[in-house]
Motif scaffolding. Structure first.
Motif: not given
Length: 236
Positions: A103-119
């Motif tokens: 996020r600090e680098a300017g990217l948007v990070v999402y938490t998907p419904p699955e609980d084993w990864l970020l996007k």
């Protein structure tokens, strides 16, 4: 070691609009990031650019990680025709810190419904930050086995060929068993893969065992061992 194929496929098909921002991320229109850079016309180059940018950010922040997926196969000498997303493996305990760094680098990070990864979204490409493979957490040991390789001129840790294929084999199930997608990888990287270790770790499961049989019949790998010759009966 990889997340089950059905779960993983579902996660990849989920549109960004179905995801929610990661904790601490300000609300933003899905797919937007700032600042945006000019996208390469070539899709493969766009994926490589995204992999290099995210890899450089993680390296600078000294987060333990390893490149995975199709870009890792490319780094080991596989095809350059990349058509999917970028995969990185991170430890579960580092997920929040990695999200904050991106996020600090300017990217948007999402938490998907699955609980084993970020996007995340980088240069218009989807980036998966995986911290659980086949329901097993990514470990320090797994990341320590990664190899430092050049990814389109940027050095970064890349999962070993053996660990890459182990993850793909672990994703096989009776509901999803696409040998055709994994076969070219096994053929391309066969000389870099520890086949005895894979047989030991995966060979008892029916789908990987069937895949090994196919590889043997195609003469991509040798049989596990010579069959013991039955003693001939003495002629009377």
């Amino acid at each position: 070691m990889r997340q089950s194929a059905d779960d993983h496929t579902h996660g990849r098909r989920a549109g960004v609009s179905e995801l929610r921002p990661a904790v601490g991320e300000a609300a933003a229109a899905p797919g937007h990031e700032a600042p945006r850079e000019a996208l390469p016309v070539d899709r493969t180059q766009a994926i490589l650019q995204a992999a290099k940018r995210v890899g450089a950010v993680l390296k600078k922040a000294e987060h333990p990680f390893a490149l995975a997926g199709s870009v890792a196969v490319y780094a080991h000498g596989g095809t350059r025709n990349l058509q999917h997303d970028v995969d990185f493996c991170i430890r579960p305990e580092d997920a929040d810190a990695v999200a904050a760094t991106l996020r600090e680098a300017g990217l948007v990070v999402y938490t998907p419904p699955e609980d084993w990864l970020l996007k995340a979204n980088c240069l218009g490409q989807q980036v998966d930050l995986i911290f659980e493979l086949a329901h097993e957490p990514v470990t320090t040991r797994l990341l320590a086995q990664a190899q430092e390789l050049s990814v389109d001129s940027v050095l970064m840790p890349v999962l070993s060929p053996t660990d890459l294929l182990r993850g793909l084999l672990a994703a096989f199930s009776e509901h999803h068993c696409d040998f055709g997608a994994v076969l070219p990888i096994a053929r391309t990287l066969r000389e870099k893969i520890d086949w005895p270790a894979l047989r030991r770790d995966c060979g008892e499961d029916p789908m990987p065992a069937a895949f090994f049989f196919v590889l043997e019949r195609l003469e991509i790998i040798p049989p596990a061992g010579p069959a013991a010759a039955a003693p001939k009966e003495e002629q009377t």
